[in-house]
Design a protein around this motif. Sequence first.
Motif, PDB file in Angstrom:
ATOM      1  N   LEU A   1      -3.276  -4.697   3.424  1.00  0.00           N
ATOM      2  CA  LEU A   1      -2.837  -4.663   4.828  1.00  0.00           C
ATOM      3  C   LEU A   1      -3.717  -3.731   5.641  1.00  0.00           C
ATOM      4  N   ARG A   2      -4.061  -2.588   5.056  1.00  0.00           N
ATOM      5  CA  ARG A   2      -4.930  -1.638   5.764  1.00  0.00           C
ATOM      6  C   ARG A   2      -6.290  -2.260   6.039  1.00  0.00           C
ATOM      7  N   ILE A   3      -6.863  -2.951   5.056  1.00  0.00           N
ATOM      8  CA  ILE A   3      -8.166  -3.590   5.225  1.00  0.00           C
ATOM      9  C   ILE A   3      -8.116  -4.617   6.355  1.00  0.00           C
ATOM     10  N   TYR A   4      -6.996  -5.316   6.457  1.00  0.00           N
ATOM     11  CA  TYR A   4      -6.846  -6.347   7.488  1.00  0.00           C
ATOM     12  C   TYR A   4      -6.287  -5.791   8.804  1.00  0.00           C
ATOM     13  N   SER A   5      -6.221  -4.472   8.899  1.00  0.00           N
ATOM     14  CA  SER A   5      -5.739  -3.803  10.118  1.00  0.00           C
ATOM     15  C   SER A   5      -4.305  -4.215  10.464  1.00  0.00           C
TER      16      SER A   5
ATOM     17  N   ASP B   1      -0.528 -14.318 -15.570  1.00  0.00           N
ATOM     18  CA  ASP B   1      -0.215 -14.562 -16.980  1.00  0.00           C
ATOM     19  C   ASP B   1       0.350 -13.325 -17.659  1.00  0.00           C
ATOM     20  N   HIS B   2       0.609 -12.272 -16.870  1.00  0.00           N
ATOM     21  CA  HIS B   2       1.231 -11.068 -17.424  1.00  0.00           C
ATOM     22  C   HIS B   2       2.063 -10.413 -16.324  1.00  0.00           C
ATOM     23  N   GLU B   3       3.013  -9.610 -16.717  1.00  0.00           N
ATOM     24  CA  GLU B   3       3.869  -8.934 -15.749  1.00  0.00           C
ATOM     25  C   GLU B   3       3.131  -7.747 -15.143  1.00  0.00           C
ATOM     26  N   ILE B   4       3.302  -7.552 -13.845  1.00  0.00           N
ATOM     27  CA  ILE B   4       2.615  -6.475 -13.137  1.00  0.00           C
ATOM     28  C   ILE B   4       3.649  -5.498 -12.597  1.00  0.00           C
ATOM     29  N   ASP B   5       3.391  -4.233 -12.784  1.00  0.00           N
ATOM     30  CA  ASP B   5       4.303  -3.196 -12.319  1.00  0.00           C
ATOM     31  C   ASP B   5       4.481  -3.298 -10.808  1.00  0.00           C
ATOM     32  N   SER B   6       5.720  -3.207 -10.335  1.00  0.00           N
ATOM     33  CA  SER B   6       6.024  -3.371  -8.912  1.00  0.00           C
ATOM     34  C   SER B   6       5.324  -2.319  -8.051  1.00  0.00           C
ATOM     35  N   ALA B   7       5.161  -1.111  -8.592  1.00  0.00           N
ATOM     36  CA  ALA B   7       4.483  -0.057  -7.829  1.00  0.00           C
ATOM     37  C   ALA B   7       3.012  -0.401  -7.618  1.00  0.00           C
ATOM     38  N   VAL B   8       2.400  -1.034  -8.621  1.00  0.00           N
ATOM     39  CA  VAL B   8       1.004  -1.450  -8.502  1.00  0.00           C
ATOM     40  C   VAL B   8       0.871  -2.552  -7.454  1.00  0.00           C
ATOM     41  N   VAL B   9       1.803  -3.505  -7.485  1.00  0.00           N
ATOM     42  CA  VAL B   9       1.791  -4.591  -6.497  1.00  0.00           C
ATOM     43  C   VAL B   9       1.893  -4.020  -5.089  1.00  0.00           C
ATOM     44  N   LYS B  10       2.830  -3.097  -4.890  1.00  0.00           N
ATOM     45  CA  LYS B  10       3.022  -2.514  -3.556  1.00  0.00           C
ATOM     46  C   LYS B  10       1.779  -1.754  -3.109  1.00  0.00           C
ATOM     47  N   ARG B  11       1.169  -1.009  -4.020  1.00  0.00           N
ATOM     48  CA  ARG B  11      -0.015  -0.221  -3.659  1.00  0.00           C
ATOM     49  C   ARG B  11      -1.168  -1.130  -3.237  1.00  0.00           C
ATOM     50  N   ILE B  12      -1.404  -2.207  -3.979  1.00  0.00           N
ATOM     51  CA  ILE B  12      -2.499  -3.119  -3.655  1.00  0.00           C
ATOM     52  C   ILE B  12      -2.209  -3.868  -2.361  1.00  0.00           C
ATOM     53  N   LEU B  13      -0.940  -4.236  -2.141  1.00  0.00           N
ATOM     54  CA  LEU B  13      -0.574  -4.903  -0.886  1.00  0.00           C
ATOM     55  C   LEU B  13      -0.773  -3.971   0.303  1.00  0.00           C
ATOM     56  N   ASP B  14      -0.376  -2.719   0.161  1.00  0.00           N
ATOM     57  CA  ASP B  14      -0.554  -1.742   1.244  1.00  0.00           C
ATOM     58  C   ASP B  14      -2.034  -1.575   1.581  1.00  0.00           C
ATOM     59  N   GLU B  15      -2.876  -1.524   0.554  1.00  0.00           N
ATOM     60  CA  GLU B  15      -4.312  -1.370   0.770  1.00  0.00           C
ATOM     61  C   GLU B  15      -4.891  -2.605   1.452  1.00  0.00           C
TER      62      GLU B  15
END
Length: 290
Positions: free
Chosen positions: A70-74, A54-68
């Motif tokens: 992926l790391r959790i899921y090996s 329901d709000h716009e999310i900064d692309s850098a934040v999206v990438k950082r959370i996705l990277d983390e």
Amino acid sequence: MKTKDLWFAVTVSAKPAAAEAIEFAFNDLDSLGTEIDSLGKTVGETLEVVGYFDHEIDSAVVKRILDESLRIYSLTKDHIFRIDSKKVENLDWDAEWKKHWKPTETEKFIIAPTWADVSKSGKILIRIDPKMAFGTGTHETTRLSLKAIEDHYKEGMSFLDVGTGTGILSIAVSKLSSSNPPRIFACDIDSDSISIAKETAELNQAEISFFEGSISNETEPHDFVCANVTADVIIPMLDLLIKKSSCVLILSGILAIERQEIVESLSKHGVHDPSIETMGEWVSVKIIKP
């Protein structure tokens, strides 16, 4: 959820093995729901996972959370090919859920959203609230765990669900017990998961004891233990998981490429030739004790 004038969608194109990790990331970003275009796709074909906000999310934040995630899921970063975002006008989220979220069936269970009419299925029903974007029972890791429960859980066994997510596995055990509810315990290190799991259990009238955290030396042994998490979480706690399972231990959330690593780790703990089930790019490990 009411209709609003403007929504925001983040679309991630990725390898199929990364779908659950992406959903996990969207959940961490407080998405209102997710959608995976898996219908009609061949094995290994690129998937698109969409998260709605329901709000716009900064692309850098999206990438950082996705990277983390992926790391959790090996998983490595090359599992994701592209990340796009766009505005979506006049999206009725209730309608979107009803369009894309269909019941999931296993041999004994049917996991369905609250609005679906499954009265003629003849299977044990587990209801999921459509607000819940993660842990809806559709993923291979959950279905592998449910299959193990269907095959090996016997009424009256005590059950411990490590990394419970939305609580589906514990609820399934509760549904298999027609009388004298067994001792069912479920834990997760994420407080939001515990809150959602409690809501899901209440929705299904399941008696489950939830606690935030993980198992320890003080944890009471249980007849049947299931850990549907990830390999990097499972391996460090293998000794505890083996000790705390009296009859059956199920390990899931493991990628097929991690199979040998798990087998070698189990061997170091005296467990040789475990039974392994495969579904898509995922495996589960089954240990039956005498």
